[in-house]
Scaffold this motif. Structure first.
Motif, PDB file in Angstrom:
ATOM      1  N   THR A 190      -7.773  -5.774   5.726  1.00  9.24           N
ATOM      2  CA  THR A 190      -7.714  -4.799   4.619  1.00  9.24           C
ATOM      3  C   THR A 190      -7.013  -5.451   3.022  1.00  9.24           C
TER       4      THR A 190
ATOM      5  N   SER B 239       3.143 -12.337   2.969  1.00  7.87           N
ATOM      6  CA  SER B 239       2.070 -11.998   2.704  1.00  7.87           C
ATOM      7  C   SER B 239       1.810 -10.825   1.253  1.00  7.87           C
TER       8      SER B 239
ATOM      9  N   LYS C 141      -1.012  -2.622  13.120  1.00 10.41           N
ATOM     10  CA  LYS C 141      -1.144  -3.244  14.330  1.00 10.41           C
ATOM     11  C   LYS C 141      -0.591  -1.958  16.142  1.00 10.41           C
TER      12      LYS C 141
ATOM     13  N   VAL D 134       1.096 -12.713  -2.089  1.00 10.94           N
ATOM     14  CA  VAL D 134      -0.077 -13.100  -2.348  1.00 10.94           C
ATOM     15  C   VAL D 134      -0.639 -12.041  -3.371  1.00 10.94           C
TER      16      VAL D 134
ATOM     17  N   ILE E 121       4.234  -9.326   6.691  1.00 11.79           N
ATOM     18  CA  ILE E 121       4.133  -9.025   5.281  1.00 11.79           C
ATOM     19  C   ILE E 121       4.992  -9.552   4.348  1.00 11.79           C
TER      20      ILE E 121
ATOM     21  N   LYS F 259       8.082   0.497  10.686  1.00 18.75           N
ATOM     22  CA  LYS F 259       6.747   0.657  10.804  1.00 18.75           C
ATOM     23  C   LYS F 259       5.926   0.285   9.748  1.00 18.75           C
ATOM     24  N   TYR F 260       5.922  -0.563   8.620  1.00 17.06           N
ATOM     25  CA  TYR F 260       5.519  -0.808   7.824  1.00 17.06           C
ATOM     26  C   TYR F 260       5.300  -2.029   8.394  1.00 17.06           C
TER      27      TYR F 260
ATOM     28  N   VAL G 291      -3.341  -9.609   7.662  1.00 17.01           N
ATOM     29  CA  VAL G 291      -1.613  -9.865   7.800  1.00 17.01           C
ATOM     30  C   VAL G 291      -1.437  -8.422   7.886  1.00 17.01           C
ATOM     31  N   LEU G 292      -1.326  -7.115   9.414  1.00 14.26           N
ATOM     32  CA  LEU G 292      -1.204  -6.015   9.270  1.00 14.26           C
ATOM     33  C   LEU G 292       0.093  -5.267   8.754  1.00 14.26           C
ATOM     34  N   PRO G 293      -0.276  -4.521   8.238  1.00 13.54           N
ATOM     35  CA  PRO G 293       1.630  -3.369   8.419  1.00 13.54           C
ATOM     36  C   PRO G 293       1.559  -2.682   9.814  1.00 13.54           C
TER      37      PRO G 293
ATOM     38  N   PHE H 181       0.818  -0.964   0.116  1.00 15.61           N
ATOM     39  CA  PHE H 181       0.123  -0.381   0.300  1.00 15.61           C
ATOM     40  C   PHE H 181       0.677   1.906  -0.211  1.00 15.61           C
TER      41      PHE H 181
ATOM     42  N   ASN I 213       7.077  -6.953   8.278  1.00 14.45           N
ATOM     43  CA  ASN I 213       7.078  -7.602   9.585  1.00 14.45           C
ATOM     44  C   ASN I 213       7.061  -8.924   9.043  1.00 14.45           C
TER      45      ASN I 213
ATOM     46  N   SER J 296      -3.885 -13.652   3.868  1.00 17.90           N
ATOM     47  CA  SER J 296      -3.184 -12.514   3.772  1.00 17.90           C
ATOM     48  C   SER J 296      -3.829 -11.212   4.789  1.00 17.90           C
TER      49      SER J 296
END
Lengths: 282, 282
Positions: free
Chosen positions: B219, A264, B273, A267, A261, A255-256, B267-269, A221, A258, B264
């Motif tokens: 998301t 994912s 979180k 995907v 991620i 910050k974004y 799965v959050l940035p 994003f 991990n 996915s």
């Protein structure tokens, strides 16, 4: 009087943000440059009318383009960044303890100087003369042509494929990138939006697939960029991101990015798979 | 003369697309309505100045808001859609063979009628009088208040929390939603952008967490909406999307959704979180 900056995201689509101040407006040898304080995204860099980076969302882009390839590689010692004049990719790359050297080659020295002046948070590693970092002002295409079997990870942090960035989206460039990488090296390039720039994304993917044994696309994003759905194309000689398992501990906060991620991001929605691999009933 | 439609995505940010034609412009009892043929997104529905849906990206939204909750539930027989007047959520819901009935309650009958006329692809299930589907024009809040222990999945496909959608973002509404669900039911609501609407996202997440044993955010890329980064809040009585494993075969093709996305999307940035769970060093 209210002031605004706009990007023509396509011939039919404009994104416009109000700015409190335009801090710099000028031309380098290569492009028009604007630095403005926007009310939505904080301070922004605009090159040839295209929003490049902003204080508010730059972490989403820089962490995506750097940490995903660097954590895929089990031991990335030598990193090359082509473009990335704002310094954000270099800032993220030097944070990896495994990284011994980061070479950054941007064609436009004025972007580097303006970033140091107006974006100290982003150009941090340049400003603080990080001992791992070497900054070169020059032609990334020519630089790549000379390099051989040297880099673990190459990051092509370029502008759009018009203007100075154009030659960075070509078969010859990807051939040279392959040659510049070690036998287990990998590279990544920002390749616009799979929603809006379908032909570009498909063409690059096919081109990289011709050269590299493993080619993958991942998304992030990025609110500042057209559609907010951005993608990165990766060519890899050995390591496949679809088979990634954690290989070392991350030693710095993000910050974004991990570890979720890291997986994912690869995907892909069906319409993107269909674009890359051909349409099937899904 | 060139024509445009704009959304003020925030007080400081506008997204503007050129349109070839404005097909309808009027007012219902509840809101201003525009239907336009845009050159970027195809035909678009605009309610109270907010871009609601477009032919080009509606699948990203409708598949995300419907298939993720429906495939999480092992046997979703009774589905309720609050809002969703364009018919896109209903169209996706009736595709699930397990679904026996879909009840759709939208407050604005004019949106439903205009969708049937101008968006036949989206309002397909309504137009074709799908035998599983019951369409009601009425107040979703009042409807929910009356329902008890009846629905397997509830989808709140609402507009923004101003205007007619406002009451759909409240503690009492979520309490009634909990009551309307069976003992293993779950609900999902579109809850704007975690990049741009941070307070709203956090407030709803906390509110739903107070009521439901399992609360999760997921998301999706929705290019038409502010920042392109959209989120959905899920409250569930039993099934946790983080523990999802495929429980049945998907019997229809999709353009966005797939089994990888089912995982996915959750799965959050890190910055999301941090917003939901409090900041830690990551």
């Amino acid at each position: 009087m209210r002031k605004f900056v706009s990007e023509h995201q396509s011939p039919y689509l404009d994104l416009t943000t109000e700015v409190s101040d335009i801090l710099y407006r000028g031309h380098s040898q290569f492009q028009d440059i604007i630095v403005a304080d926007s009310k939505e995204f904080g301070r922004m860099l605009v090159l040839d009318g295209v929003f490049q980076t902003s204080i508010k969302d730059e972490f989403m882009y820089h962490e995506s383009i750097v940490h995903i390839p660097l954590f895929l590689h089990p031991n990335p010692k030598k990193v090359l960044i082509i473009g990335g004049g704002d310094g954000g990719a270099a800032r993220e790359a030097v944070r990896h303890p495994e990284v011994e050297s980061v070479t950054m080659v941007d064609i436009d020295g004025q972007v580097i100087e303006l970033s140091k002046k107006y974006f100290p948070e982003i150009s941090k590693a340049i400003l603080e003369k990080d001992p791992k970092l070497t900054v070169k002002v020059g032609d990334g295409i020519a630089f790549m042509r000379e390099a051989e079997n040297y880099y673990d990870v190459i990051i092509v942090d370029c502008s759009d494929p018009v203007g100075p960035g154009e030659g960075l989206f070509s078969y010859d460039f990807y051939k040279d990138t392959f040659k510049a990488l070690k036998e287990d090296g990998l590279f990544v390039q920002q390749t616009e939006s799979p929603f809006m720039h379908r032909k570009l994304v498909k063409d690059i993917f096919d081109c990289v697939s011709d050269i590299f044994p493993i080619t993958r696309l991942y998304t992030a994003f990025i609110p500042l960029y057209p559609s907010g759905m951005h993608c990165f194309t990766m060519g890899s000689k050995k390591y496949d991101p679809l088979a990634w398992e954690p290989n070392r501990k991350r030693t710095f906060p993000t910050k974004y990015y991990n570890e979720g991620i890291q997986k994912s991001a690869f995907v892909l929605p069906n319409f993107v798979k269909d674009l890359l691999y051909g349409e099937k009933e899904r």
